[in-house]
Design a protein around this motif. Structure first.
Motif, PDB file in Angstrom:
ATOM      1  N   SER A   1      -1.734   4.313   1.805  1.00 42.85           N
ATOM      2  CA  SER A   1      -1.528   3.416   0.661  1.00 42.85           C
ATOM      3  C   SER A   1      -2.472   3.791  -0.481  1.00 42.85           C
ATOM      4  O   SER A   1      -2.175   3.564  -1.651  1.00 42.85           O
ATOM      5  CB  SER A   1      -1.742   1.953   1.072  1.00 42.85           C
ATOM      6  N   GLY A   2      -3.604   4.414  -0.124  1.00 42.96           N
ATOM      7  CA  GLY A   2      -4.510   4.914  -1.161  1.00 42.96           C
ATOM      8  C   GLY A   2      -3.912   6.065  -1.941  1.00 42.96           C
ATOM      9  O   GLY A   2      -4.368   6.395  -3.035  1.00 42.96           O
ATOM     10  N   ALA A   3      -2.883   6.716  -1.360  1.00 49.66           N
ATOM     11  CA  ALA A   3      -2.178   7.808  -2.032  1.00 49.66           C
ATOM     12  C   ALA A   3      -0.926   7.306  -2.739  1.00 49.66           C
ATOM     13  O   ALA A   3      -0.148   8.105  -3.268  1.00 49.66           O
ATOM     14  CB  ALA A   3      -1.806   8.885  -1.027  1.00 49.66           C
ATOM     15  N   GLY A   4      -0.732   5.975  -2.722  1.00 50.33           N
ATOM     16  CA  GLY A   4       0.394   5.398  -3.454  1.00 50.33           C
ATOM     17  C   GLY A   4       1.571   4.966  -2.607  1.00 50.33           C
ATOM     18  O   GLY A   4       2.490   4.308  -3.103  1.00 50.33           O
ATOM     19  N   VAL A   5       1.588   5.326  -1.317  1.00 46.89           N
ATOM     20  CA  VAL A   5       2.697   4.907  -0.466  1.00 46.89           C
ATOM     21  C   VAL A   5       2.517   3.430  -0.127  1.00 46.89           C
ATOM     22  O   VAL A   5       1.443   3.032   0.326  1.00 46.89           O
ATOM     23  CB  VAL A   5       2.747   5.724   0.851  1.00 46.89           C
TER      24      VAL A   5
END
Length: 430
Positions: A41-45
Motif C-alpha cells: 500500500s506504500g507503493a500505491g496498491v
C-alpha cells in the motif's frame, strides 16, 4: 480416504498430526496477510486489494502444492520480493499497475520454466554440500528472525546486533513461551509446537498483551487484472522481469529443497513430483499479480509444520483452508499476528531442527566446506535466502575449478554461477 490419497500412514503420520502441523504452519506465516498489504500500500496498491490478492495467491499456490504435489509446503507472496516491488515503484517513477504487469510476465515465464525440465535439472545438478548449506542457512535465518521478533536480539549501531531488553513484556512472554515449548518438546508431547503457541497466546491474553477488536468481518471485493502490460514493454522493464524471475526461482526452490530434506521426502537427492510442486509457486505468482500482489514463493515457515510432524499434502491443504477462513476472521488473525511472542519461539526451535545437515557437509574438503559456510553465514546477515544461494552458486564452481575438480561440477552450475554474479552486480534485488 485421506490416508489413501495423501499416503499419510505410508509417511508415518496421522490425520491429527497433519492437521496440527497445518495449523502450526499457518500461525507462523499468517502475518503476511497484514504485512504484505502494509508494504505494497506504500507503493500505491490499495490495502484491501492487496489483502485479498495475498489470500487468493496463498490459497491457490498452497492448494496446488497440497492436492497435486502432495507436499507439506505452503506458498504465499514473499517477503523481500514485496519490498523490492515497492522499491521499484518508488525509485523508477512507475505506477504500481506497470510493476504488477512485470510480475505477471515473470509469472508466465515462471510457469513455462516449471513445466519444462529446467527446474528439475537444477535441483538434480545442485551438489549435496550446497543443499545442506541451504537447509542449515535457512534454519539459522529463521532462528535469527525469531530472536529479532521476540526482542531478545536488537539492532545496535556499533555492533550491528546486541542483546535486547530482557525485561520488556513481549520479550519476557517470548522467553516464557520458548521455555514452555522446549519442555513440551523434550517431554515428546504430540503437537508440542502448536500447544506451545496456544499456551503462550492464552498467557498473552490474560496479561493484556493480546486484544481482540471483534472476531469476524466481511471480506472486501477482490480486484482483477488491475495491471499495465503495455507499460512493461514501453518502459523496457526486462531487467525487472528477470530479477523477479531469478530471485523467485531460487528462493522458492531453495526453500522446497530445505523443507523436503527436513521432512525426509527427497529420494536419493531427487525431488519427486517436482513439476507439480513447481506449478504451485509459479501459478500463485501469476494469479497473485492478476489480483494485485508481488511474486509468491514457498514459505520457509513450512518447516514449523514439518517439525510438528507434517509429512503430506494434507498439511498444506489445512493451511490453504485457514487462509480462506482468514477472509472472514481478519480481526482475530490480526490480533494473533501482531503479538510476535506467540510465533517467535517456534522459529527459534525449528531453526535448531534445520541445522542437522551441518553434520553431512564434508568439512575437511575446503572447496566443499566454504560454499556451504558462506551460504549459512550470508542468509541471516543479508536477510535474504536468495542472496545466500547466490553466494553458494558463485563460490562452489569457482573453488572446484581452481582446485582441479572443475569437471565434477555440472555445467548448469557454472551457467547459474555466472548469471548470479551478473544479477548481483547489475540487478540487485534487495
Amino acid at each position: 480416504m485421506l490416508n489413501n490419497y495423501f499416503g499419510i500412514k505410508q509417511h508415518g503420520s496421522t490425520v491429527k498430526t497433519e492437521v496440527l502441523a497445518g495449523v502450526t504452519t499457518f500461525l507462523t506465516m499468517v502475518y503476511i496477510v497484514f504485512v504484505n498489504p502494509a508494504i505494497l500500500s506504500g507503493a500505491g496498491v490499495p490495502f484491501d486489494q492487496v489483502f485479498m490478492a495475498t489470500i487468493i495467491a496463498a490459497v491457490t499456490g498452497t492448494l496446488i502444492m497440497g492436492l497435486f504435489a502432495k507436499y507439506p509446503i505452503a506458498v504465499a507472496p514473499g517477503m523481500g520480493l514485496n519490498a523490492y516491488f515497492a522499491g521499484i515503484v518508488a525509485t523508477q517513477g512507475l505506477t504500481y499497475q506497470t510493476v504488477l504487469g512485470a510480475v505477471f510476465c515473470a509469472g508466465v515465464l515462471f510457469i513455462l520454466l516449471s513445466v519444462s525440465n529446467l527446474r528439475q535439472m537444477i535441483i538434480e545438478a545442485i551438489p549435496p554440500t550446497i543443499k545442506y548449506g541451504i537447509t542449515s542457512g535457512i534454519g539459522l535465518f529463521i532462528a535469527f528472525l525469531g530472536f529479532k521478533q521476540s526482542g531478545i536480539i536488537v539492532a545496535n549501531e556499533s555492533t550491528y546486533v546486541a542483546l535486547g531488553d530482557l525485561t520488556a513484556p513481549v520479550t519476557v512472554l517470548s522467553i516464557v513461551g520458548l521455555a514452555i515449548t522446549l519442555v513440551l518438546m523434550v517431554r515428546r508431547v504430540q503437537g508440542a509446537l502448536f500447544f506451545g503457541m496456544l499456551i503462550t497466546a492464552i498467557i498473552g491474553y490474560f496479561c493484556g498483551m493480546l486484544k481482540f477488536d471483534g472476531f469476524t468481518s466481511l471480506p472486501p471485493a477482490p480486484v482483477f487484472f488491475d495491471l499495465d502490460l503495455a507499460g512493461v514493454f514501453s518502459n523496457g522493464l526486462y531487467a525487472v522481469i528477470f530479477s523477479f524471475l531469478l530471485v523467485t526461482i531460487f528462493d522458492t526452490t531453495g526453500t522446497m529443497l530445505a523443507v523436503s530434506e527436513q521432512a525426509g521426502l527427497l529420494k536419493d537427492g531427487k525431488f519427486p513430483r517436482a513439476k507439480k510442486a513447481f506449478l504451485g509457486d509459479s501459478i500463485a505468482t501469476t494469479v497473485g499479480a492478476a489480483f494485485g500482489t508481488s511474486p509468491s514463493t514457498a514459505y520457509v515457515e513450512s518447516s514449523t509444520g514439518v517439525a510438528a510432524g507434517g509429512r503430506t499434502g494434507l498439511t498444506a491443504v489445512i493451511v490453504a483452508g485457514l487462509f480462506l477462513i482468514t477472509m472472514f476472521f481478519s480481526p482475530v488473525v490480526s490480533a494473533i499476528s501482531s503479538l510476535p511472542a506467540i510465533t517467535a519461539p517456534i522459529l527459534i526451535i525449528v531453526g535448531c531442527f534445520m541445522m542437522e545437515g551441518l553434520s553431512k557437509i564434508n568439512w575437511p574438503s575446503f572447496d566443499d566446506a566454504f560454499p556451504a559456510f558462506v551460504i549459512i553465514l550470508s542468509m541471516p546477515l543479508t536477510s535474504s535466502i536468495s542472496t545466500g544461494i547466490a553466494f553458494g552458486f558463485i563460490t562452489y564452481p569457482l573453488l572446484k575449478l581452481v582446485s582441479g575438480n572443475g569437471k565434477k561440477v555440472h555445467p548448469i552450475i557454472y551457467i547459474f554461477g555466472v548469471i548470479f554474479l551478473v544479477q548481483m552486480i547489475f540487478f540487485p534485488s534487495h
